[in-house]
Design an enzyme around this catalytic site. Structure first.
Site, PDB file in Angstrom:
ATOM      1  N   GLU A 153       0.975  -1.060   0.128  1.00 47.04           N
ATOM      2  CA  GLU A 153      -0.016  -0.018  -0.081  1.00 47.04           C
ATOM      3  C   GLU A 153       0.805   1.178   0.020  1.00 47.04           C
ATOM      4  O   GLU A 153       1.761   1.273   0.902  1.00 47.04           O
ATOM      5  CB  GLU A 153      -1.034   0.005   1.226  1.00 47.04           C
ATOM      6  CG  GLU A 153      -2.236   0.557   1.010  1.00 47.04           C
ATOM      7  CD  GLU A 153      -1.956   2.142   0.936  1.00 47.04           C
ATOM      8  OE1 GLU A 153      -2.411   2.860  -0.084  1.00 47.04           O
ATOM      9  OE2 GLU A 153      -1.457   2.745   1.688  1.00 47.04           O
ATOM     10  N   CYS A 162       3.837  -2.579  -8.693  1.00 45.72           N
ATOM     11  CA  CYS A 162       2.599  -1.898  -7.959  1.00 45.72           C
ATOM     12  C   CYS A 162       2.670  -0.514  -7.151  1.00 45.72           C
ATOM     13  O   CYS A 162       2.934   0.445  -7.702  1.00 45.72           O
ATOM     14  CB  CYS A 162       1.703  -3.191  -7.548  1.00 45.72           C
ATOM     15  SG  CYS A 162       0.042  -2.832  -7.292  1.00 45.72           S
ATOM     16  N   ARG A 219      -3.600   5.807  -9.014  1.00 48.66           N
ATOM     17  CA  ARG A 219      -3.676   4.502  -8.038  1.00 48.66           C
ATOM     18  C   ARG A 219      -4.944   3.855  -8.354  1.00 48.66           C
ATOM     19  O   ARG A 219      -6.034   4.555  -8.787  1.00 48.66           O
ATOM     20  CB  ARG A 219      -3.719   5.099  -6.844  1.00 48.66           C
ATOM     21  CG  ARG A 219      -2.362   5.903  -6.406  1.00 48.66           C
ATOM     22  CD  ARG A 219      -2.360   6.528  -5.190  1.00 48.66           C
ATOM     23  NE  ARG A 219      -2.720   5.398  -3.932  1.00 48.66           N
ATOM     24  CZ  ARG A 219      -4.104   5.338  -3.309  1.00 48.66           C
ATOM     25  NH1 ARG A 219      -4.830   6.377  -3.560  1.00 48.66           N
ATOM     26  NH2 ARG A 219      -4.198   4.494  -2.392  1.00 48.66           N
ATOM     27  N   HIS A 227       2.682  -7.906 -10.739  1.00 54.86           N
ATOM     28  CA  HIS A 227       3.691  -8.516  -9.527  1.00 54.86           C
ATOM     29  C   HIS A 227       4.290  -9.589 -10.090  1.00 54.86           C
ATOM     30  O   HIS A 227       3.826 -10.805  -9.670  1.00 54.86           O
ATOM     31  CB  HIS A 227       2.701  -8.893  -8.500  1.00 54.86           C
ATOM     32  CG  HIS A 227       2.055  -8.004  -7.565  1.00 54.86           C
ATOM     33  ND1 HIS A 227       2.625  -7.234  -6.544  1.00 54.86           N
ATOM     34  CD2 HIS A 227       1.012  -7.298  -7.900  1.00 54.86           C
ATOM     35  CE1 HIS A 227       1.926  -6.454  -6.038  1.00 54.86           C
ATOM     36  NE2 HIS A 227       0.791  -6.239  -6.815  1.00 54.86           N
ATOM     37  N   GLU A 269       6.807 -11.177  -8.748  1.00 55.70           N
ATOM     38  CA  GLU A 269       7.349 -12.028  -7.737  1.00 55.70           C
ATOM     39  C   GLU A 269       6.394 -12.850  -7.328  1.00 55.70           C
ATOM     40  O   GLU A 269       6.678 -13.660  -6.454  1.00 55.70           O
ATOM     41  CB  GLU A 269       7.770 -11.086  -6.602  1.00 55.70           C
ATOM     42  CG  GLU A 269       6.426 -10.522  -5.911  1.00 55.70           C
ATOM     43  CD  GLU A 269       5.866  -9.310  -6.593  1.00 55.70           C
ATOM     44  OE1 GLU A 269       5.972  -8.807  -7.696  1.00 55.70           O
ATOM     45  OE2 GLU A 269       5.132  -8.470  -6.000  1.00 55.70           O
TER      46      GLU A 269
END
Ligand code: GLN
Length: 202
Positions: A51, A82, A111, A176, A178
């Site tokens: 966040e 992100c 966002r 993402h 990952e």
């Protein structure tokens, strides 16, 4: 500095462990970074998803915001996913109050552009600089890039929106890698970091 290529993961909030695993799989020594002293010791840095307002506030609280800006300005390779992409944007279209960024990429991000948590999705994304098949893009409350300045290079788009950008040694993706077990984007970042270190030791 030792011979091993050391890449830190900003470990204030977010999916730190997944990035540590992906970086290690891509051939770097990966370490969490929470303090300015730890930041000073890495060759490159990942800013994870999570966040962005929380990461921003914790970075200020931990005395990391200015050291981060200084190292990015200095050319340290940095990769944001992100929320991390938002942290690397020179400008946020819709910041929350008190939200700051590190900056480094001449882009404006929006966002939560792809929708809320329950609108998260996966899509194949063709990323410039990543050889082979498209990568599986995992988008979770993901931002997109509204526009980039002259210095920034668009590496990927999805549904007509910019989702991966590079400017010099700074790389950012809305999604993402990952979380997928496919380490090719991390390998690209490890290569960027290795090239920067090689150029410094000339
Ligand atoms: N929407 C989040 C933010 O504004 C980012 C979500 C994520 O990193 N998965 O920071």
């Amino acid at each position: 500095m030792s011979d091993a290529l050391v890449i830190g993961v900003l470990a204030l909030q977010g999916d730190v462990r997944e990035h540590l695993t992906a970086l290690a799989a891509a051939g770097a020594v990966a370490r969490p970074v929470r303090r300015p002293g730890e930041l000073a010791e890495v060759d490159g840095l990942v800013i994870p998803g999570g966040e962005s307002t929380t990461i921003s506030k914790l970075a200020v609280l931990f005395g990391l915001m200015e050291p981060l800006r200084a190292r990015v300005r200095d050319g340290m390779p940095v990769y944001g996913t992100c929320a991390g992409m938002i942290m690397l944007a020179d400008k946020i279209l819709d910041p929350r109050s008190g939200q700051e960024t590190v900056g480094g990429i001449d882009m404006i991000v929006r966002r939560n552009a792809f929708g809320r948590q329950n609108e998260s999705f996966e899509a194949a994304v063709d990323v410039e600089g990543v050889p082979g098949d498209p990568v599986e893009g995992v988008f979770i409350r993901a931002p997109w890039v509204e526009s980039v300045g002259a210095g920034a290079e668009v590496l990927a788009e999805h549904a007509g929106h910019i989702v991966a950008v590079r400017q010099g040694n700074a790389l950012a993706t809305s999604f993402h890698p990952e979380l997928t077990g496919d380490h090719r984007v991390h390998a690209l970042f490890v290569d960027m970091t290795r090239a920067k270190r090689a150029a410094e030791s000339l």
